[in-house]
Design a protein around this motif. Structure first.
Motif, short mmCIF file in Angstrom:
data_model
loop_
_atom_site.label_atom_id
_atom_site.label_comp_id
_atom_site.label_asym_id
_atom_site.label_seq_id
_atom_site.Cartn_x
_atom_site.Cartn_y
_atom_site.Cartn_z
N ILE A 86 0.83 -1.20 0.00
CA ILE A 86 0.00 0.00 0.00
C ILE A 86 0.87 1.26 0.00
O ILE A 86 0.48 2.30 -0.52
N ARG A 87 2.06 1.15 0.55
CA ARG A 87 2.97 2.30 0.64
C ARG A 87 3.71 2.57 -0.69
O ARG A 87 4.33 3.62 -0.83
N TYR A 88 3.66 1.64 -1.61
CA TYR A 88 4.43 1.78 -2.84
C TYR A 88 3.75 2.75 -3.82
O TYR A 88 2.53 2.71 -4.00
N ALA A 89 4.54 3.58 -4.49
CA ALA A 89 4.10 4.30 -5.68
C ALA A 89 4.83 3.65 -6.84
O ALA A 89 6.02 3.87 -7.05
N THR A 90 4.13 2.79 -7.58
CA THR A 90 4.76 1.96 -8.61
C THR A 90 4.14 2.26 -9.97
O THR A 90 2.92 2.40 -10.09
N ALA A 91 4.98 2.35 -10.99
CA ALA A 91 4.48 2.55 -12.35
C ALA A 91 5.56 2.17 -13.34
O ALA A 91 6.74 2.09 -13.00
N ALA A 92 5.13 1.94 -14.58
CA ALA A 92 6.06 1.83 -15.69
C ALA A 92 6.18 3.20 -16.33
O ALA A 92 5.19 3.94 -16.43
N THR A 93 7.37 3.58 -16.74
CA THR A 93 7.54 4.88 -17.38
C THR A 93 6.75 4.91 -18.68
O THR A 93 6.64 3.91 -19.39
N VAL A 94 6.19 6.09 -19.00
CA VAL A 94 5.45 6.21 -20.25
C VAL A 94 6.41 6.38 -21.44
O VAL A 94 6.05 6.12 -22.58
N ALA A 95 7.62 6.84 -21.16
CA ALA A 95 8.66 7.00 -22.18
C ALA A 95 9.96 7.30 -21.45
O ALA A 95 9.97 7.53 -20.24
N ASP A 96 11.08 7.31 -22.18
CA ASP A 96 12.36 7.63 -21.54
C ASP A 96 12.35 9.03 -20.94
O ASP A 96 12.74 9.23 -19.80
#
Length: 440
Positions: A86-96
């Motif tokens: 729940i504490r994580y802010a996780t994402a895949a980058t949208v671009a470099d």
């Protein structure tokens, strides 16, 4: 310095930054860091101050495509946080290196006391707001900061007064923008909805803060003088909606391809709501008490122009996306007071601005202000386009009952970094010992 002198409960807030090539290896990196931190503190003391660990994670590793930011308060808190998803802010980058655009709302989730906690938790931002709030108080007599910080203040004295509402929203949005600049955020452009366009212009250096506050005060005062008014949010495309509108109701805003705002006098809006409901078109009242962006505003364009003609409008340091035209504004348009006078009457085409942003190869649009209304609009428009993402700093359409909180802000800033945007979430850290050898 003795490595055993760092207490595990010493409060030194920072953000731990992790990244990897895949979601699986990101989870493994998180587990490895947690295990390393547990091992190096098993004596009951930490071998390094927590900010030095955060700085090593930031400086000694190249950020990869899958990212995670974890805001922590102490070494002890970090051990708990790294095991709490729940504490994580996780994402895949949208671009470099995606383009970053700040979106600035024209309305917001205003409520007395909504900023009480945040003002105490974010002193650097609070100082920006205090400066703008003092300018607003000197010009208008309204202390918007005191109202925003006092849960017992009367709501209607502000929410039913367009001049006070606009000043409060303006001061909050611009102060948040200034604070983010101090964190190293460098937007590639601004897009503002109605009043939000004035915030973008101020952040881009078109107007000085005192002139901008003065202009916003007069804008709101003159608009308020046209009251009463009302507005409806209508779930319909503009082409389908226009033929169904009575002559005394205007299509004020097209916020998304199938979401409009109509405005007019209260009796005309009430009748329009009945007709639309009978036609099974979804609509609901908007919390607006003047007939925004309608012919009712025609009478205040010239008086407003006279108020702002003496002000110095400069070319922007950062591009501004007009929500009147849906296009990037040339310098001569930005510097033209007639554009800004007509803007309070012109139809808002936020849908066209969204389409212009969608034409960029990649973009992260970050809403800076009260609520997340613009983020909701853009998220719908960006659906199916993984190279585009919309986020809101305060993260909610409606703030929680106890008001906005710094933990939510830090989580969203972590999501922004995880999306590929350059922002310094660690800050300057002075080393007190050799850098830690982090797990591979």
């Amino acid at each position: 310095m003795n490595h055993d002198d760092v207490a595990l409960d010493a409060r030194t807030p920072t953000t731990l930054l992790l990244s990897a090539e895949t979601p699986v290896t990101l989870d493994q990196a998180t587990q490895d860091l947690a295990a390393w931190m547990a091992e190096t503190s098993k004596s009951g003391h930490a071998a390094w101050p927590l900010p030095e660990v955060a700085a090593a994670l930031r400086d000694r590793r190249r950020p990869l495509a899958h990212r995670r930011a974890v805001r922590v308060e102490s070494w002890q808190d970090a051990l708990a946080a790294l095991g709490d998803k729940i504490r994580y802010a996780t994402a895949a980058t949208v671009a470099d290196h995606p383009k970053l655009y700040l979106s600035l709302p024209g309305q917001g989730s205003l409520r007395p006391g909504v900023l009480t906690r945040l003002l105490a938790q974010a002193p650097d931002w609070a100082s920006h707001l205090a400066r703008l709030g003092q300018l607003a108080k000197e010009i208008s007599g309204f202390d918007c900061v005191a109202w925003l910080a006092d849960a017992r203040a009367d709501a209607d004295t502000v929410l039913k007064d367009n001049a006070k509402t606009q000043l409060a929203i303006f001061c909050v949005g611009v102060s948040l923008g200034r604070w983010l600049t101090g964190l190293g955020l460098r937007p590639d452009g601004y897009v503002g909805h109605s009043l939000g366009e004035w915030m973008g212009a101020t952040l881009a250096g078109v107007l000085g803060e005192a002139d901008a506050v003065r202009a916003v005060h007069h804008r709101g005062r003159l608009m308020q003088a046209t009251s009463p008014g009302a507005a409806l949010i209508v779930r319909q495309t503009p082409d389908a909606l226009l033929p169904q509108l009575p002559v005394d109701v205007a299509l004020a805003c097209v916020n998304a391809p199938n979401l409009c705002l109509v405005s007019g006098r209260p009796e005309a809006i009430a009748k329009c709501a009945e007709q639309l409901t009978a036609a099974r078109i979804v609509c609901r009242p908007a919390p607006i008490h003047v007939a925004v962006h309608s012919p009712v505003m025609d009478s205040v364009i010239d008086p407003f122009l006279r108020e702002i003609l003496p002000l110095e409008f400069r070319a922007p340091s950062t591009p501004i996306l007009s929500t009147v035209t849906g296009q990037w504004m040339p310098d001569e348009q930005v510097r033209d007071p007639k554009y800004w006078a007509q803007q309070l009457r012109s139809q808002v085409r936020f849908d066209k601005a969204g389409a212009t942003l969608l034409a960029e190869p990649s973009a992260v649009v970050f809403e800076v202000g009260m609520g997340s209304a613009l983020t909701s609009l853009l998220t719908t428009q960006f659906r199916g386009h993984p190279s585009h993402r919309a986020l809101a700093l305060l993260g909610r359409d409606e703030p929680p009952s106890e008001g906005y909180d710094i933990d939510r802000v830090h989580h969203t800033l972590g999501e922004l970094w995880a999306s590929g945007v350059s922002i310094d979430l660690v800050g300057e850290v002075k080393a007190t010992r050799p850098a830690p050898r982090l797990p591979g």
